[in-house]
Design a protein around this motif. Structure first.
Motif, PDB file in Angstrom:
ATOM      1  N   GLU A 142      -4.989   8.267  -2.577  1.00 34.40           N
ATOM      2  CA  GLU A 142      -4.426   6.963  -2.913  1.00 34.40           C
ATOM      3  C   GLU A 142      -2.978   6.877  -2.452  1.00 34.40           C
ATOM      4  O   GLU A 142      -2.256   7.873  -2.445  1.00 34.40           O
ATOM      5  N   GLU A 143      -2.571   5.676  -2.080  1.00 32.99           N
ATOM      6  CA  GLU A 143      -1.167   5.421  -1.739  1.00 32.99           C
ATOM      7  C   GLU A 143      -0.352   5.334  -3.022  1.00 32.99           C
ATOM      8  O   GLU A 143      -0.764   4.693  -3.999  1.00 32.99           O
ATOM      9  N   MET A 144       0.779   5.996  -3.053  1.00 32.93           N
ATOM     10  CA  MET A 144       1.683   5.881  -4.200  1.00 32.93           C
ATOM     11  C   MET A 144       2.537   4.639  -4.038  1.00 32.93           C
ATOM     12  O   MET A 144       3.196   4.458  -3.016  1.00 32.93           O
ATOM     13  N   ASN A 145       2.525   3.783  -5.055  1.00 30.95           N
ATOM     14  CA  ASN A 145       3.262   2.528  -5.017  1.00 30.95           C
ATOM     15  C   ASN A 145       4.308   2.531  -6.120  1.00 30.95           C
ATOM     16  O   ASN A 145       3.969   2.621  -7.302  1.00 30.95           O
ATOM     17  N   PHE A 146       5.573   2.454  -5.739  1.00 33.19           N
ATOM     18  CA  PHE A 146       6.652   2.534  -6.713  1.00 33.19           C
ATOM     19  C   PHE A 146       7.350   1.192  -6.898  1.00 33.19           C
ATOM     20  O   PHE A 146       8.567   1.117  -7.053  1.00 33.19           O
ATOM     21  N   PHE A 186      -3.133  13.031  -3.781  1.00 31.16           N
ATOM     22  CA  PHE A 186      -4.454  13.635  -3.650  1.00 31.16           C
ATOM     23  C   PHE A 186      -4.973  13.994  -5.043  1.00 31.16           C
ATOM     24  O   PHE A 186      -4.339  14.755  -5.776  1.00 31.16           O
ATOM     25  N   TYR A 187      -6.118  13.430  -5.377  1.00 31.43           N
ATOM     26  CA  TYR A 187      -6.739  13.669  -6.671  1.00 31.43           C
ATOM     27  C   TYR A 187      -7.995  14.520  -6.490  1.00 31.43           C
ATOM     28  O   TYR A 187      -8.764  14.309  -5.540  1.00 31.43           O
ATOM     29  N   GLY A 195       0.177  16.058  -2.965  1.00 33.47           N
ATOM     30  CA  GLY A 195       0.583  14.861  -2.253  1.00 33.47           C
ATOM     31  C   GLY A 195       1.418  15.180  -1.032  1.00 33.47           C
ATOM     32  O   GLY A 195       1.715  16.347  -0.740  1.00 33.47           O
ATOM     33  N   CYS A 196       1.814  14.138  -0.329  1.00 26.87           N
ATOM     34  CA  CYS A 196       2.649  14.319   0.859  1.00 26.87           C
ATOM     35  C   CYS A 196       3.365  13.022   1.179  1.00 26.87           C
ATOM     36  O   CYS A 196       2.949  11.938   0.755  1.00 26.87           O
ATOM     37  N   THR A 197       4.452  13.143   1.924  1.00 28.80           N
ATOM     38  CA  THR A 197       5.188  11.995   2.442  1.00 28.80           C
ATOM     39  C   THR A 197       5.335  12.176   3.943  1.00 28.80           C
ATOM     40  O   THR A 197       5.829  13.226   4.391  1.00 28.80           O
ATOM     41  N   VAL A 198       4.917  11.195   4.727  1.00 29.93           N
ATOM     42  CA  VAL A 198       4.944  11.300   6.185  1.00 29.93           C
ATOM     43  C   VAL A 198       5.405   9.977   6.780  1.00 29.93           C
ATOM     44  O   VAL A 198       5.294   8.920   6.154  1.00 29.93           O
ATOM     45  N   PHE A 199       5.901  10.049   8.019  1.00 30.06           N
ATOM     46  CA  PHE A 199       6.282   8.852   8.760  1.00 30.06           C
ATOM     47  C   PHE A 199       6.530   9.235  10.211  1.00 30.06           C
ATOM     48  O   PHE A 199       6.485  10.418  10.576  1.00 30.06           O
TER      49      PHE A 199
END
Length: 275
Positions: A142-146, A186-187, A195-199
């Motif tokens: 899932e995308e994390m939405n803050f 990641f569940y 989880g991870c952060t990428v760009f």
């Protein structure tokens, strides 16, 4: 001129006043400050899980001789405090780290005072063009939405327990401006486990973070995350990847090497001393 060092009240982050030092001259003019901050981190520094950070800062454009005196007095006080903090957890191997930025002047000061050089490394790899990946059935992504501040603070609390450098919201917002930015959770069987952060950055698929919670370490989730990242980069036309990792984070370095990453640059960061 006499330099006086005092302890103020605790700071906004709850660090106790015994860990904070402020320097004044004999006319009560502010000259600089220093602090020690203890933390336990098994994720990034397995060999020395008890980390005690110190940082010394003085006013800019100060007379050199006065600046040297203020810096040394602040250092002596905060280093002494760090050694006291070290004694509070004798069962853990500890390391004192200095600074939170790649500042050559500050790093040289700490090294002259007995600290050792530590490094981060830039690693790169080329992703095979025929690489493909299918997410296992027991993993949900899932995308994390803050958009709600409470959600960000909850994530930050978890992040700060895992990583040595706390999550900075302004830096996070800057990352979001990059192409193909994703902050992914990641569940496993419905429970958040990594989880991870990428760009995209300078034409590379850039990995900012990869994390796995303690109960899932050693069970292969980090490799699943890396496979997902590779597939995501390729799907967006990015066949090369880059990242930066603390050299002392041996577990992470081994993970990245297993995916073909090689060291291309080394940067001096976080001078330290093991006690």
């Amino acid at each position: 001129m006499q330099v006086k060092i005092i302890n103020p009240n605790e700071d906004q982050y709850g660090n106790s006043k015994e860990n904070i030092f402020i320097a004044f001259d004999d006319k009560e003019n502010y000259l600089g400050s220093a602090y020690a901050y203890p933390n336990v981190n098994y994720h990034q520094t397995q060999d020395t899980p008890y980390l005690i950070f110190i940082d010394v800062n003085i006013l800019e454009n100060m007379d050199n001789s006065l600046g040297d005196e203020v810096k040394k007095k602040l250092f002596d006080n905060v280093f002494s405090r760090a050694k006291e903090l070290r004694l509070e957890k004798p069962e853990l191997k500890a390391r004192i780290y200095a600074g939170f930025e790649n500042n050559s002047v500050k790093n040289e000061f700490y090294i002259k005072n007995g600290f050792e050089e530590d490094y981060t490394i830039i690693m790169e790899t080329e992703i095979p063009k025929d690489f493909s990946y299918t997410v296992p059935e027991n993993i949900t992504i899932e995308e994390m939405n803050f958009s709600i501040n409470e959600e960000f603070e909850k994530y930050k609390s978890m992040y700060d327990e895992i990583f040595v450098s706390p999550l900075d919201k302004e830096q996070y917002e800057e990352q979001r401006k990059h192409n193909y930015f994703r902050n992914i959770a990641f569940y496993i069987d419905g429970k958040l486990q990594g989880g991870c952060t990428v760009f995209e950055k300078d034409g590379f698929g850039y990995i900012e973070t990869v994390f796995v919670l303690s109960e899932q370490r050693g069970k292969g989730l980090s490799k699943e995350i890396m496979k997902y990242i590779f597939n995501y980069f390729l799907s967006n036309g990015l066949n090369k990847s880059r990242l930066e990792v603390w050299l002392l984070n041996k577990r992470a370095v081994r993970l990245y090497e297993s995916f073909g990453y090689i060291e291309v640059e080394k940067k001096l960061m976080f001078p330290g001393i093991t006690l």
